[in-house]
Each structure stands twice: as structure tokens, then as C-alpha cells.
Design a protein around this motif. Structure first.
Motif, PDB file in Angstrom:
ATOM      1  N   ALA A  21       0.846  -1.183   0.000  1.00 40.85           N
ATOM      2  CA  ALA A  21       0.000   0.000   0.000  1.00 40.85           C
ATOM      3  C   ALA A  21       0.884   1.236   0.000  1.00 40.85           C
ATOM      4  O   ALA A  21       2.068   1.176   0.340  1.00 40.85           O
ATOM      5  CB  ALA A  21      -0.911   0.008   1.232  1.00 40.85           C
ATOM      6  N   GLY A  22       0.302   2.371  -0.374  1.00 41.05           N
ATOM      7  CA  GLY A  22       1.074   3.604  -0.305  1.00 41.05           C
ATOM      8  C   GLY A  22       0.615   4.627  -1.318  1.00 41.05           C
ATOM      9  O   GLY A  22      -0.232   4.342  -2.183  1.00 41.05           O
ATOM     10  N   PRO A  23       1.168   5.830  -1.241  1.00 40.75           N
ATOM     11  CA  PRO A  23       0.762   6.921  -2.135  1.00 40.75           C
ATOM     12  C   PRO A  23       1.460   6.869  -3.484  1.00 40.75           C
ATOM     13  O   PRO A  23       2.094   7.835  -3.907  1.00 40.75           O
ATOM     14  CB  PRO A  23       1.157   8.171  -1.330  1.00 40.75           C
ATOM     15  N   TRP A  24       1.334   5.715  -4.154  1.00 44.88           N
ATOM     16  CA  TRP A  24       1.971   5.512  -5.444  1.00 44.88           C
ATOM     17  C   TRP A  24       0.965   4.892  -6.395  1.00 44.88           C
ATOM     18  O   TRP A  24       0.132   4.078  -5.993  1.00 44.88           O
ATOM     19  CB  TRP A  24       3.198   4.605  -5.296  1.00 44.88           C
ATOM     20  N   GLN A  25       1.060   5.222  -7.658  1.00 45.93           N
ATOM     21  CA  GLN A  25       0.100   4.741  -8.643  1.00 45.93           C
ATOM     22  C   GLN A  25       0.062   3.213  -8.665  1.00 45.93           C
ATOM     23  O   GLN A  25       1.092   2.546  -8.741  1.00 45.93           O
ATOM     24  CB  GLN A  25       0.455   5.271 -10.025  1.00 45.93           C
ATOM     25  N   GLY A  26      -1.137   2.668  -8.582  1.00 42.72           N
ATOM     26  CA  GLY A  26      -1.336   1.226  -8.613  1.00 42.72           C
ATOM     27  C   GLY A  26      -1.271   0.544  -7.276  1.00 42.72           C
ATOM     28  O   GLY A  26      -1.627  -0.630  -7.166  1.00 42.72           O
ATOM     29  N   ALA A  27      -0.835   1.242  -6.220  1.00 44.56           N
ATOM     30  CA  ALA A  27      -0.748   0.642  -4.895  1.00 44.56           C
ATOM     31  C   ALA A  27      -2.115   0.634  -4.224  1.00 44.56           C
ATOM     32  O   ALA A  27      -3.021   1.405  -4.580  1.00 44.56           O
ATOM     33  CB  ALA A  27       0.248   1.405  -4.023  1.00 44.56           C
ATOM     34  N   VAL A  28      -2.283  -0.252  -3.250  1.00 44.67           N
ATOM     35  CA  VAL A  28      -3.509  -0.267  -2.451  1.00 44.67           C
ATOM     36  C   VAL A  28      -3.643   1.079  -1.736  1.00 44.67           C
ATOM     37  O   VAL A  28      -2.679   1.596  -1.162  1.00 44.67           O
ATOM     38  CB  VAL A  28      -3.473  -1.418  -1.426  1.00 44.67           C
TER      39      VAL A  28
END
Length: 410
Positions: free
Chosen positions: A362-369
């Protein structure tokens, strides 16, 4: 949801578009460059905007090792601070009369605190209890796990914890719905048999194993080495994931020996969960001078390529009278006690913890949960230092908690 002006862990400021349907971060862009989303600005799919100026946006912490059946029981048990055997004795005396409803009430309060602090996934161990109904604690935790309101905010995994339970009772616990099989080999009459039992039953039911391993300062303690050896002997017949929690005695081995064992653990694909708060409090009480830290050899494990997560363990119970149910507290302790960098410490309580739980990153990156924590801070160092309570928790792209703080000097 369109998040505007969020500061990311690398210091950059970005806008993020979250997709609630898929629970992912759909796009990340410079401030002002992202479109509002497929719903436009009106209609039933209207994109909601939130200005995160002044906030740091992080992957949401995951708690890989909790004891929600014991949480918040310190005043009820009335136990003075002590070492691990004293804490076990105090809890066992109280557990004789603890009820399913009381466990459920305290565990729900603890889950709410976890969510408000930003945690979106937790693995809780639950004891096989004394008395005629040894699985009453398990039933309480399973009820919470399956509650719709709880599921919307936080993913809960329940691990059944025992010292020397027979196969029949553990099978009953797994039939009831326990997600993970736990155990304490170093407290069992036969540690070898305890490890073999865990691997055998977990393989039978197709569930992960998470053992309390080597929770002591005895360099001869052999749970972790035994677990790695047993897994190496059965490469094609093992549970889906294996975790060793605590592993305190690894921290008192000579550096070369610790490095060798860490490589064995990596080769066996065993994840390790460090638990700084409780272990720093319980261990070393009989060493008033040059007190050992009571923490596993985190650096040796990382250097060997082991997935190292970290958790809060016990919170305000006989094993630990303090604790905030806050991943940022755990990360700060890793910086101070395990000498990790802030980035390494954050990873241990976020995506390394999710990996141990079998969850995608997860996280604030494109494609992440889109499981995210926004905390009022200008940098990761500030977030770990102040642990400001002004926070927003996102789970799968939805806001599930918001805490606002007002401060003034008079």
C-alpha cells in the motif's frame, strides 16, 4: 476521491486520485494537473476532494502482532510491572474468570484506537484460555473480525495462541475460523514437538504459522534455528507463510553466529516480527548493570534479506502497562533501539508488516492499495518524533477515521 497537495515520504508534493471501486491509487500527479475523475463534478459519482496541505501522506501502518484479548486490561488484572514469567502468571490468574463479552468489549476499543491511529490491518493472537470453555477468547475475536463495521475499517487476522494444546483442540479452533496457527515452543515441554505440530496442522488446514520464538535472553534458546531447520527439511510441504515473532535471543548471540542464523532464516523464507516496546520492557530485568536491549538482531536479519516487520505487541496489559496502539510509536522505537533509519523503520511497520500478513503493498503511489495515513507533519522525521494525533485514515480509498487537533498558547 482527489487528494490535493499531499507531501509524500520523499518530500515531494503531489495530488492523488483514489479509486474506491478497486481500492487503489489510480493516478499521482503534480498539484493541479489531475482531472477530477470519471464522475466529473456532479452526479452520483461526484469526485470528493480533500486538501492535505500541511499533511504527510504515508502507507497506512499494519499491526503484525497484537494481543487484543489482553489489551487494555492493566487496571483489571492489577499486576505490577515485572518480567515475562510474572506477567504470564498474572494473566493466567485473571484468565480463569475472563468472559467472552469482556474480551470483545476491550478488543473493540483497541481496534477503534488502531484505526484512528492509521492502522488498516492487524494480526491478533488470542490465547487458548483456562476453564471449561478454552476457546471463548477466540470466538470473541472472530465475532469482531466478521463484523461489517469492523471489516470496513480494518482487516483482522486471528491467530490461535497456545503453549501445549492437543491436536483436537487446535483443530476445533481452526474449524471455528482461526486464520493463523500460533504457539510458544520455548514454553512447551517439548519444543521440537511443538514446532512439528504447528507445521503439520497448519499444512493440513492451509493456514499460515506465526510462532512466539525465543522470547528470552538465553543464547541457547533454539526456536528460530529449529523452525528454519524443520522448514528446510520439508521444502515442498510447508504452510503458505511462516513467521517468527520476538526472536529476542538472536540479539545476544555473537555477531558472526547471529549472521549465520539470519541467513538460515532467509533461506527458509521465514518472516520475523520485532516487538520493541514490550520486549524492551520485559527483558533484562535481572541485569541491573549493562542491561541488554531485549530486541532481536534487526540489522543482521535485514542484511541477510529477511522480511523484518515490527509491531506493538501488548498494550496496557500485564505484559506492558503502556503503549498507544500506534505504528509511528513502534517505528520511532526502531530508530532509537534498533538503529534503523526513519525510512527503514517506516517500512517495517507498513509494507514489511503487510508482507508478513500476506497483503499487497500500500502507499501513495500509482497502482498501490489505497490504504493511507495522512498525519500533520512536514517530514517523516517530524512524523515519527511528534506522532501528531491530527490524522486521516484511508482504507481502500475511503476515509474511515479523522482526528482533528486544536492547539493554542495562552
Amino acid at each position: 476521491m482527489l487528494l490535493r497537495n499531499a507531501r509524500l515520504p520523499d518530500g515531494t508534493v503531489r495530488d492523488l486520485l483514489l479509486c474506491e471501486r478497486h481500492g487503489l491509487v489510480r493516478e499521482v500527479g503534480l498539484p493541479g494537473e489531475l482531472p477530477p475523475g470519471p464522475g466529473g463534478n456532479d452526479g452520483p459519482n461526484e469526485t470528493v476532494g480533500m486538501d492535505l496541505s500541511g499533511f504527510l501522506l504515508l502507507p497506512a501502518p499494519a499491526e503484525p502482532h497484537a494481543h487484543l484479548d489482553k489489551a487494555l486490561s492493566w487496571e483489571l488484572v492489577g499486576a505490577p510491572p515485572g518480567d515475562l514469567p510474572a506477567a504470564i502468571t498474572a494473566w493466567r490468574a485473571y484468565a480463569e474468570r475472563v468472559t467472552e463479552e469482556e474480551i470483545a468489549r476491550r478488543a473493540r476499543r483497541a481496534l477503534d484506537e488502531l484505526v484512528m491511529n492509521g492502522v488498516t490491518a492487524v494480526r491478533t493472537h488470542v490465547d487458548v484460555l483456562p476453564g471449561e470453555d478454552p476457546l471463548r477468547g477466540l470466538r470473541a475475536l472472530l465475532r469482531l473480525r466478521d463484523d461489517d463495521a469492523v471489516r470496513a475499517r480494518i482487516a483482522v487476522q486471528v491467530a490461535v495462541l497456545h503453549g501445549d494444546a492437543p491436536d483436537a483442540l487446535l483443530r476445533e479452533a481452526l474449524w471455528l475460523g482461526a486464520d493463523v496457527l500460533g504457539g510458544c515452543p520455548h514454553l512447551a515441554p517439548d519444543p521440537v514437538a511443538a514446532v512439528d505440530q504447528a507445521l503439520r496442522l497448519a499444512g493440513e488446514f492451509g493456514v499460515p504459522v506465526d510462532l512466539h520464538a525465543d522470547e528470552n535472553l538465553d543464547p541457547r534458546s533454539g526456536d528460530l534455528r529449529l523452525l528454519a531447520a524443520r522448514l528446510a527439511a520439508r521444502p515442498d510441504d510447508r504452510p503458505p507463510r511462516v513467521t517468527a515473532s520476538h526472536c529476542v535471543s538472536l540479539g545476544v548471540l555473537p555477531a558472526a553466529e547471529a549472521a549465520r542464523l539470519a541467513k538460515e532464516v532467509a533461506a527458509a523464507d521465514v518472516g520475523v516480527v520485532a516487538l520493541p516496546l514490550t520486549n524492551l520492557g520485559l527483558q533484562g530485568r535481572d541485569h541491573p548493570v549493562s542491561t541488554p536491549r531485549g530486541l532481536t538482531a534487526v540489522r543482521a536479519l535485514l542484511d541477510a534479506g529477511v522480511t523484518v516487520a515490527a509491531g506493538g505487541d501488548n498494550v496496557r496489559d500485564p505484559f506492558n502497562p503502556v503503549g498507544r496502539l500506534d505504528g509511528l510509536e513502534t517505528a520511532a522505537l526502531l530508530v532509537a533501539a534498533a538503529h534503523l533509519t526513519p525510512d527503514e523503520a517506516l517500512h517495517a511497520v507498513t509494507n514489511a508488516a503487510r508482507a508478513v500478513l500476506g497483503l499487497p503493498a500500500a502507499g501513495p503511489w500509482q497502482g498501490a492499495v489505497a490504504d493511507l495515513l495522512a498525519v500533520r507533519a512536514g517530514s517523516l522525521g517530524e512524523a515519527l518524533s511528534s506522532a501528531c494525533a491530527d490524522r486521516v485514515t484511508f482504507r481502500a480509498g475511503r476515509v474511515v477515521s479523522r482526528t482533528r487537533v486544536h492547539r493554542e498558547l495562552l
